[in-house]
Design a protein around this motif. Structure first.
Motif, PDB file in Angstrom:
ATOM      1  N   GLY A 196       0.752  -0.935   0.267  1.00  0.00           N
ATOM      2  CA  GLY A 196      -0.006  -0.502  -0.205  1.00  0.00           C
ATOM      3  C   GLY A 196       0.742   1.318  -0.022  1.00  0.00           C
ATOM      4  N   HIS A 197       2.172   1.125   0.676  1.00  0.00           N
ATOM      5  CA  HIS A 197       2.851   2.470   0.984  1.00  0.00           C
ATOM      6  C   HIS A 197       3.286   2.677  -0.113  1.00  0.00           C
ATOM      7  CE1 HIS A 197       2.530   3.517   4.794  1.00  0.00           C
ATOM      8  NE2 HIS A 197       2.491   2.220   5.216  1.00  0.00           N
ATOM      9  N   ILE A 198       4.117   1.697  -0.945  1.00  0.00           N
ATOM     10  CA  ILE A 198       4.308   1.425  -2.542  1.00  0.00           C
ATOM     11  C   ILE A 198       3.522   2.144  -3.121  1.00  0.00           C
ATOM     12  CG2 ILE A 198       5.697   0.308  -4.223  1.00  0.00           C
ATOM     13  CD1 ILE A 198       6.932  -1.510  -1.848  1.00  0.00           C
ATOM     14  N   GLU A 199       2.295   1.794  -3.458  1.00  0.00           N
ATOM     15  CA  GLU A 199       1.112   2.369  -4.617  1.00  0.00           C
ATOM     16  C   GLU A 199       1.149   3.313  -4.114  1.00  0.00           C
ATOM     17  OE1 GLU A 199      -1.279  -0.317  -3.360  1.00  0.00           O
ATOM     18  OE2 GLU A 199      -1.428  -1.686  -5.384  1.00  0.00           O
ATOM     19  N   ASN A 200       1.080   4.366  -2.751  1.00  0.00           N
ATOM     20  CA  ASN A 200       1.249   5.241  -2.744  1.00  0.00           C
ATOM     21  C   ASN A 200       1.679   6.485  -3.358  1.00  0.00           C
ATOM     22  OD1 ASN A 200      -1.331   5.489  -1.503  1.00  0.00           O
ATOM     23  ND2 ASN A 200      -0.934   5.824   0.193  1.00  0.00           N
ATOM     24  N   ARG A 201       3.623   5.771  -2.481  1.00  0.00           N
ATOM     25  CA  ARG A 201       4.344   6.563  -3.719  1.00  0.00           C
ATOM     26  C   ARG A 201       4.415   6.113  -5.324  1.00  0.00           C
ATOM     27  NH1 ARG A 201       9.647   4.408  -1.019  1.00  0.00           N
ATOM     28  NH2 ARG A 201      10.648   6.361  -1.986  1.00  0.00           N
ATOM     29  N   LEU A 202       4.106   5.451  -5.835  1.00  0.00           N
ATOM     30  CA  LEU A 202       4.264   5.202  -7.362  1.00  0.00           C
ATOM     31  C   LEU A 202       3.138   6.271  -7.790  1.00  0.00           C
ATOM     32  CD1 LEU A 202       5.186   3.962  -9.530  1.00  0.00           C
ATOM     33  CD2 LEU A 202       3.757   2.227  -9.772  1.00  0.00           C
ATOM     34  N   ASP A 203       2.442   6.318  -7.096  1.00  0.00           N
ATOM     35  CA  ASP A 203       1.091   7.060  -7.778  1.00  0.00           C
ATOM     36  C   ASP A 203       1.146   8.993  -7.666  1.00  0.00           C
ATOM     37  OD1 ASP A 203      -0.887   5.545  -8.418  1.00  0.00           O
ATOM     38  OD2 ASP A 203      -2.172   5.661  -5.823  1.00  0.00           O
ATOM     39  N   ARG A 204       2.092   9.570  -6.354  1.00  0.00           N
ATOM     40  CA  ARG A 204       2.636  10.705  -6.382  1.00  0.00           C
ATOM     41  C   ARG A 204       3.691  10.837  -7.295  1.00  0.00           C
ATOM     42  NH1 ARG A 204       2.986   9.518  -1.032  1.00  0.00           N
ATOM     43  NH2 ARG A 204       5.128   8.928  -1.033  1.00  0.00           N
ATOM     44  N   ILE A 205       4.324   9.892  -8.032  1.00  0.00           N
ATOM     45  CA  ILE A 205       5.260   9.566  -8.785  1.00  0.00           C
ATOM     46  C   ILE A 205       4.413  10.356 -10.067  1.00  0.00           C
ATOM     47  CG2 ILE A 205       7.477   8.658  -9.909  1.00  0.00           C
ATOM     48  CD1 ILE A 205       7.466   7.542  -7.287  1.00  0.00           C
ATOM     49  N   GLU A 206       3.675   9.575 -10.097  1.00  0.00           N
ATOM     50  CA  GLU A 206       3.102   9.481 -11.132  1.00  0.00           C
ATOM     51  C   GLU A 206       2.825  10.676 -11.538  1.00  0.00           C
ATOM     52  OE1 GLU A 206       0.627   6.002 -11.534  1.00  0.00           O
ATOM     53  OE2 GLU A 206       2.059   4.627 -12.623  1.00  0.00           O
ATOM     54  N   ASN A 207       2.073  11.277 -11.212  1.00  0.00           N
ATOM     55  CA  ASN A 207       1.300  12.545 -10.502  1.00  0.00           C
ATOM     56  C   ASN A 207       2.969  13.357 -11.047  1.00  0.00           C
ATOM     57  OD1 ASN A 207      -0.979  11.516 -10.617  1.00  0.00           O
ATOM     58  ND2 ASN A 207      -1.011  12.017  -8.200  1.00  0.00           N
ATOM     59  N   ARG A 208       3.807  13.243 -10.064  1.00  0.00           N
ATOM     60  CA  ARG A 208       4.432  14.379 -10.804  1.00  0.00           C
ATOM     61  C   ARG A 208       5.263  14.534 -12.318  1.00  0.00           C
ATOM     62  NH1 ARG A 208       8.610  13.940  -5.278  1.00  0.00           N
ATOM     63  NH2 ARG A 208       6.827  14.885  -3.862  1.00  0.00           N
ATOM     64  N   LEU A 209       5.517  13.400 -12.577  1.00  0.00           N
ATOM     65  CA  LEU A 209       5.772  12.982 -14.003  1.00  0.00           C
ATOM     66  C   LEU A 209       4.338  13.902 -15.143  1.00  0.00           C
ATOM     67  CD1 LEU A 209       7.096   9.483 -14.568  1.00  0.00           C
ATOM     68  CD2 LEU A 209       9.373  11.888 -14.480  1.00  0.00           C
ATOM     69  N   GLU A 210       3.289  13.456 -15.036  1.00  0.00           N
ATOM     70  CA  GLU A 210       2.209  13.584 -16.090  1.00  0.00           C
ATOM     71  C   GLU A 210       1.779  15.125 -15.082  1.00  0.00           C
ATOM     72  OE1 GLU A 210      -1.160  11.625 -14.349  1.00  0.00           O
ATOM     73  OE2 GLU A 210      -0.441  10.188 -15.165  1.00  0.00           O
ATOM     74  N   LEU A 211       2.503  15.628 -14.450  1.00  0.00           N
ATOM     75  CA  LEU A 211       2.580  16.822 -14.381  1.00  0.00           C
ATOM     76  C   LEU A 211       3.666  17.944 -15.340  1.00  0.00           C
ATOM     77  CD1 LEU A 211       1.871  18.399 -10.496  1.00  0.00           C
ATOM     78  CD2 LEU A 211       0.079  18.433 -12.416  1.00  0.00           C
ATOM     79  N   ARG A 212       4.776  17.177 -15.367  1.00  0.00           N
ATOM     80  CA  ARG A 212       5.919  17.900 -15.761  1.00  0.00           C
ATOM     81  C   ARG A 212       5.821  17.484 -17.746  1.00  0.00           C
ATOM     82  NH1 ARG A 212      11.166  15.253 -14.402  1.00  0.00           N
ATOM     83  NH2 ARG A 212      10.874  16.329 -12.583  1.00  0.00           N
ATOM     84  N   GLU A 213       5.244  16.614 -17.637  1.00  0.00           N
ATOM     85  CA  GLU A 213       5.449  16.793 -19.341  1.00  0.00           C
ATOM     86  C   GLU A 213       4.502  17.162 -19.825  1.00  0.00           C
ATOM     87  OE1 GLU A 213       3.863  11.896 -19.272  1.00  0.00           O
ATOM     88  OE2 GLU A 213       5.830  10.923 -18.771  1.00  0.00           O
ATOM     89  N   LEU A 214       3.230  17.268 -19.490  1.00  0.00           N
ATOM     90  CA  LEU A 214       2.462  18.235 -19.617  1.00  0.00           C
ATOM     91  C   LEU A 214       2.437  19.917 -19.191  1.00  0.00           C
ATOM     92  CD1 LEU A 214      -0.678  18.882 -20.105  1.00  0.00           C
ATOM     93  CD2 LEU A 214      -1.217  20.045 -17.732  1.00  0.00           C
ATOM     94  N   ALA A 215       3.707  20.474 -18.721  1.00  0.00           N
ATOM     95  CA  ALA A 215       4.055  21.695 -18.545  1.00  0.00           C
ATOM     96  C   ALA A 215       5.522  21.444 -19.629  1.00  0.00           C
ATOM     97  CB  ALA A 215       5.394  21.789 -17.141  1.00  0.00           C
ATOM     98  N   GLU A 216       5.741  20.234 -20.078  1.00  0.00           N
ATOM     99  CA  GLU A 216       6.803  20.757 -21.137  1.00  0.00           C
ATOM    100  C   GLU A 216       5.997  20.866 -22.689  1.00  0.00           C
ATOM    101  OE1 GLU A 216       9.013  17.202 -20.509  1.00  0.00           O
ATOM    102  OE2 GLU A 216      10.188  17.990 -18.830  1.00  0.00           O
ATOM    103  N   ALA A 217       5.087  19.995 -22.571  1.00  0.00           N
ATOM    104  CA  ALA A 217       4.255  19.841 -24.119  1.00  0.00           C
ATOM    105  C   ALA A 217       3.166  21.731 -23.935  1.00  0.00           C
ATOM    106  CB  ALA A 217       2.836  18.968 -23.517  1.00  0.00           C
ATOM    107  N   GLN A 218       3.223  21.691 -23.312  1.00  0.00           N
ATOM    108  CA  GLN A 218       3.076  23.640 -22.749  1.00  0.00           C
ATOM    109  C   GLN A 218       4.047  23.975 -24.070  1.00  0.00           C
ATOM    110  OE1 GLN A 218       0.934  24.149 -19.445  1.00  0.00           O
ATOM    111  NE2 GLN A 218      -1.477  22.584 -20.017  1.00  0.00           N
ATOM    112  N   ALA A 219       4.922  24.306 -23.052  1.00  0.00           N
ATOM    113  CA  ALA A 219       5.542  24.676 -23.351  1.00  0.00           C
ATOM    114  C   ALA A 219       6.278  24.684 -24.945  1.00  0.00           C
ATOM    115  CB  ALA A 219       7.283  25.155 -22.099  1.00  0.00           C
TER     116      ALA A 219
END
Length: 85
Positions: A56-79
């Motif tokens: 459960g802890h690993i899944e939560n950490r993975l979800d947070r990492i995925e959210n960060r990557l998606e935000l970064r990819e979104l910002a790079e795509a917008q740029a």
């Protein structure tokens, strides 16, 4: 037919008593084995519960990492699509 005497009955009862002693000993050993297995099962159940918590802890950490990557990819795509002056 053999005559049934008190001595014969005594010998038979003695043998039956010895067999019951063996049965009681065997039952005691089975109970001890059963209790050992129950203890091991409880330990295994605790280990499984710990693994579930860890997963459960690993899944939560993975979800947070995925959210960060998606935000970064979104910002790079917008740029990339913003017009440069």
């Amino acid at each position: 037919m053999a005559e049934i005497t008190s001595e014969l009955m005594y010998e038979l009862l003695k043998k039956i008593h010895q067999r019951f002693d063996k049965v009681e000993l065997s039952i005691g050993e089975l109970r001890a084995d059963h209790m050992t297995l129950r203890g091991q099962l409880h330990v295994l159940q605790g280990d499984m519960n710990n693994l579930r918590v860890t997963i459960g802890h690993i899944e939560n950490r993975l979800d947070r990492i995925e959210n960060r990557l998606e935000l970064r990819e979104l910002a790079e795509a917008q740029a990339r699509f913003e017009p440069h002056p």
